[in-house]
Design an enzyme around this catalytic site. Structure first.
Site, PDB file in Angstrom:
ATOM      1  N   ALA A  49       0.791  -1.231   0.000  1.00 55.01           N
ATOM      2  CA  ALA A  49       0.000   0.000   0.000  1.00 55.01           C
ATOM      3  C   ALA A  49       0.834   1.298   0.000  1.00 55.01           C
ATOM      4  O   ALA A  49       0.619   2.167  -0.853  1.00 55.01           O
ATOM      5  CB  ALA A  49      -0.969  -0.039   1.182  1.00 55.01           C
ATOM      6  N   ARG A  93      -5.250  -0.044  -9.072  1.00 49.91           N
ATOM      7  CA  ARG A  93      -5.611  -1.103  -8.107  1.00 49.91           C
ATOM      8  C   ARG A  93      -6.634  -0.509  -7.136  1.00 49.91           C
ATOM      9  O   ARG A  93      -6.459   0.621  -6.684  1.00 49.91           O
ATOM     10  CB  ARG A  93      -4.380  -1.631  -7.337  1.00 49.91           C
ATOM     11  CG  ARG A  93      -3.428  -2.450  -8.198  1.00 49.91           C
ATOM     12  CD  ARG A  93      -2.383  -3.159  -7.365  1.00 49.91           C
ATOM     13  NE  ARG A  93      -2.902  -4.379  -6.725  1.00 49.91           N
ATOM     14  CZ  ARG A  93      -2.216  -5.069  -5.813  1.00 49.91           C
ATOM     15  NH1 ARG A  93      -1.010  -4.657  -5.421  1.00 49.91           N
ATOM     16  NH2 ARG A  93      -2.726  -6.152  -5.275  1.00 49.91           N
ATOM     17  N   GLN A 200       3.979 -13.609  -1.772  1.00 54.04           N
ATOM     18  CA  GLN A 200       4.765 -12.463  -1.282  1.00 54.04           C
ATOM     19  C   GLN A 200       5.552 -12.813  -0.011  1.00 54.04           C
ATOM     20  O   GLN A 200       6.620 -12.265   0.223  1.00 54.04           O
ATOM     21  CB  GLN A 200       3.845 -11.269  -0.979  1.00 54.04           C
ATOM     22  CG  GLN A 200       3.265 -10.576  -2.190  1.00 54.04           C
ATOM     23  CD  GLN A 200       1.894 -11.104  -2.538  1.00 54.04           C
ATOM     24  OE1 GLN A 200       1.598 -12.274  -2.325  1.00 54.04           O
ATOM     25  NE2 GLN A 200       1.049 -10.262  -3.085  1.00 54.04           N
ATOM     26  N   ASP A 241      -4.187  -2.715   3.836  1.00 59.31           N
ATOM     27  CA  ASP A 241      -4.418  -1.939   2.615  1.00 59.31           C
ATOM     28  C   ASP A 241      -5.491  -0.883   2.810  1.00 59.31           C
ATOM     29  O   ASP A 241      -5.511   0.130   2.124  1.00 59.31           O
ATOM     30  CB  ASP A 241      -4.773  -2.868   1.455  1.00 59.31           C
ATOM     31  CG  ASP A 241      -3.535  -3.656   1.060  1.00 59.31           C
ATOM     32  OD1 ASP A 241      -3.250  -4.669   1.732  1.00 59.31           O
ATOM     33  OD2 ASP A 241      -2.819  -3.213   0.147  1.00 59.31           O
ATOM     34  N   LYS A 252      -3.902  -8.574   2.736  1.00 56.57           N
ATOM     35  CA  LYS A 252      -3.727  -9.692   1.803  1.00 56.57           C
ATOM     36  C   LYS A 252      -4.594 -10.888   2.174  1.00 56.57           C
ATOM     37  O   LYS A 252      -4.737 -11.233   3.351  1.00 56.57           O
ATOM     38  CB  LYS A 252      -2.239 -10.077   1.809  1.00 56.57           C
ATOM     39  CG  LYS A 252      -1.838 -11.231   0.918  1.00 56.57           C
ATOM     40  CD  LYS A 252      -2.281 -11.062  -0.517  1.00 56.57           C
ATOM     41  CE  LYS A 252      -1.859  -9.749  -1.131  1.00 56.57           C
ATOM     42  NZ  LYS A 252      -2.598  -9.429  -2.381  1.00 56.57           N
TER      43      LYS A 252
HETATM   44  O1  MRU Z   1      -1.076  -7.372  -3.307  1.00 62.05           O
HETATM   45  P1  MRU Z   1       0.005  -6.704  -2.540  1.00 62.05           P
HETATM   46  O2  MRU Z   1       1.302  -7.434  -2.552  1.00 62.05           O
HETATM   47  O3  MRU Z   1       0.142  -5.238  -2.905  1.00 62.05           O
HETATM   48  O4  MRU Z   1      -0.529  -6.738  -1.025  1.00 62.05           O
HETATM   49  C1  MRU Z   1       0.256  -6.158  -0.033  1.00 62.05           C
HETATM   50  C2  MRU Z   1      -0.355  -6.292   1.315  1.00 62.05           C
HETATM   51  O5  MRU Z   1      -1.412  -6.841   1.501  1.00 62.05           O
HETATM   52  C3  MRU Z   1       0.378  -5.603   2.432  1.00 62.05           C
HETATM   53  O6  MRU Z   1       0.202  -6.296   3.638  1.00 62.05           O
HETATM   54  C4  MRU Z   1      -0.172  -4.180   2.599  1.00 62.05           C
HETATM   55  O7  MRU Z   1      -0.220  -3.514   1.383  1.00 62.05           O
HETATM   56  C5  MRU Z   1       0.633  -3.385   3.558  1.00 62.05           C
HETATM   57  S1  MRU Z   1       2.246  -2.983   2.956  1.00 62.05           S
HETATM   58  C6  MRU Z   1       2.994  -2.032   4.137  1.00 62.05           C
END
Ligand code: MRU
Length: 350
Positions: A49, A93, A200, A241, A252
């Protein structure tokens, strides 16, 4: 921190680490157009995010700087072009609210500069994007320290997805706790969920924590209950997010299951949340838009099919953990405990 960086602004170009290639290869992508930035966010070259918020802010600077003044004579056309680019970048997104927040912050300033010249507006936009970037760096450290105050030396933390330096400007949010612990001479160990479908946790979290010398153990997503039942986990710390006004938190996919398990085993769940991720206009989790991504993310691992190509899939990229399963929301302005509605309002006013 070593040489690898997530994003760097270099005179009209945003240089991004290509996170689709980590850990196999460390490669960078240069974004010089609004389309480059949109594609990088959409295809998850840059993700997380805060990192997509900062990237979109620079995307707006690129929009202004690549505006072809010769074919648009007046300032109103320049403004319309910026408004169009803003909407376009925001559509890359849907779930992480930092993206909308950063673009709106840049545009709010632009809209206030009605009597300024195009050159003055461009200069102000760049100044603001750099400020957003810098503020995120500072936020990372403060969140890390606030999280650390909730732990004791020797604790082990389970995390999901990647909310680390790869997802933000400096230390990240959830993973900042490990880096701040190192700075303070404390030993905090990590368990990282692999985080299907895009992995991830395996590709990014285990990579960045190992790179920085943090004691990290990678587990498959379906192992979380076992490690919790064996008493191996003292706290769950994840990023987010979008946090709704009542504390419901989108993160996530899989975060919800981890939170339910933690509740069962009476393990605290801490959400690392920069205030840029808190959306007081979203009353609760049901109002958070959840991105759905393509079938291949579910059907394939590392480019190879693990199921028949034609099989039906469902691929929500995020889930919403209801506030009742969250122990505290840890921001750069302080730690927020239930009742979240009242206490989030207070912290957002600070
Ligand atoms: O789909 P992504 O890899 O962008 O998802 C990321 C996450 O869900 C993270 O936990 C969230 O963005 C926080 S990042 C500090």
């Amino acid at each position: 921190m070593n040489e690898i960086f997530t994003l760097k602004w270099r005179k009209n170009t945003l240089v991004l680490l290509d996170q689709t290639k980590i850990p196999r290869e460390v490669a960078y992508v240069e974004c010089k157009t609004v389309q480059d930035i949109y594609d990088a966010i959409q295809t998850m070259i840059v993700r997380g995010a805060p990192a997509i918020g900062v990237s979109a802010a620079y995307g707006m600077v690129i929009a202004a700087n690549t505006y072809d003044g010769k074919s648009f004579s007046d300032k109103e056309k320049f403004m319309d072009y910026l408004r169009e680019c803003a909407e376009y970048l925001k559509s890359s997104r849907p779930t992480a609210v930092n993206l909308m927040w950063a673009v709106d912050r840049i545009m709010d300033k632009v809209e206030e500069m009605q009597i300024a010249s195009i050159e003055e507006i461009k200069a102000e936009m760049e100044k603001d994007a750099i400020a957003i970037h810098k503020e995120d760096e500072n936020t990372n450290r403060t969140i890390g320290l606030n999280l650390l105050s909730l732990l004791k030396d020797g604790d082990t933390v389970l995390t999901h997805c990647n909310a680390g330096s790869l997802a933000a400007s400096a230390y990240g949010t959830a993973l900042a706790v490990f880096y701040m612990a190192q700075e303070k001479g404390m030993n905090i160990k990590a368990y990282a969920d692999e985080t299907r479908p895009r992995l991830q946790g395996a590709n990014l979290t285990s990579f960045e924590l190992a790179e920085h010398g943090v004691d990290v153990t990678l587990i498959c997503d379906n192992m979380a209950a076992v490690v919790m039942s064996q008493g191996k986990i003292d706290a769950v710390i994840v990023g987010c997010d979008r946090v709704a006004a009542n504390g419901d938190t989108a993160n996530k996919i899989g975060t919800y299951s981890v939170s339910l398990l933690a509740d069962h085993f009476q393990i605290p769940v801490y959400i690392a949340a920069p205030t840029t991720t808190i959306d007081m206009d979203c009353p609760d989790g049901s109002a958070i838009p959840i991105e759905e991504r393509g079938a291949d993310e579910v059907l394939c691992v590392n480019g190879g099919y693990i199921a028949p190509k034609e099989v039906k899939t469902y691929n929500p990229a995020f889930d919403v953990t209801p506030a009742e399963y969250i122990t505290a929301i840890v921001t750069e302005k302080g730690i927020v405990y239930p009742p979240f509605k009242e206490n989030l309002e207070k912290i957002m006013r600070k």
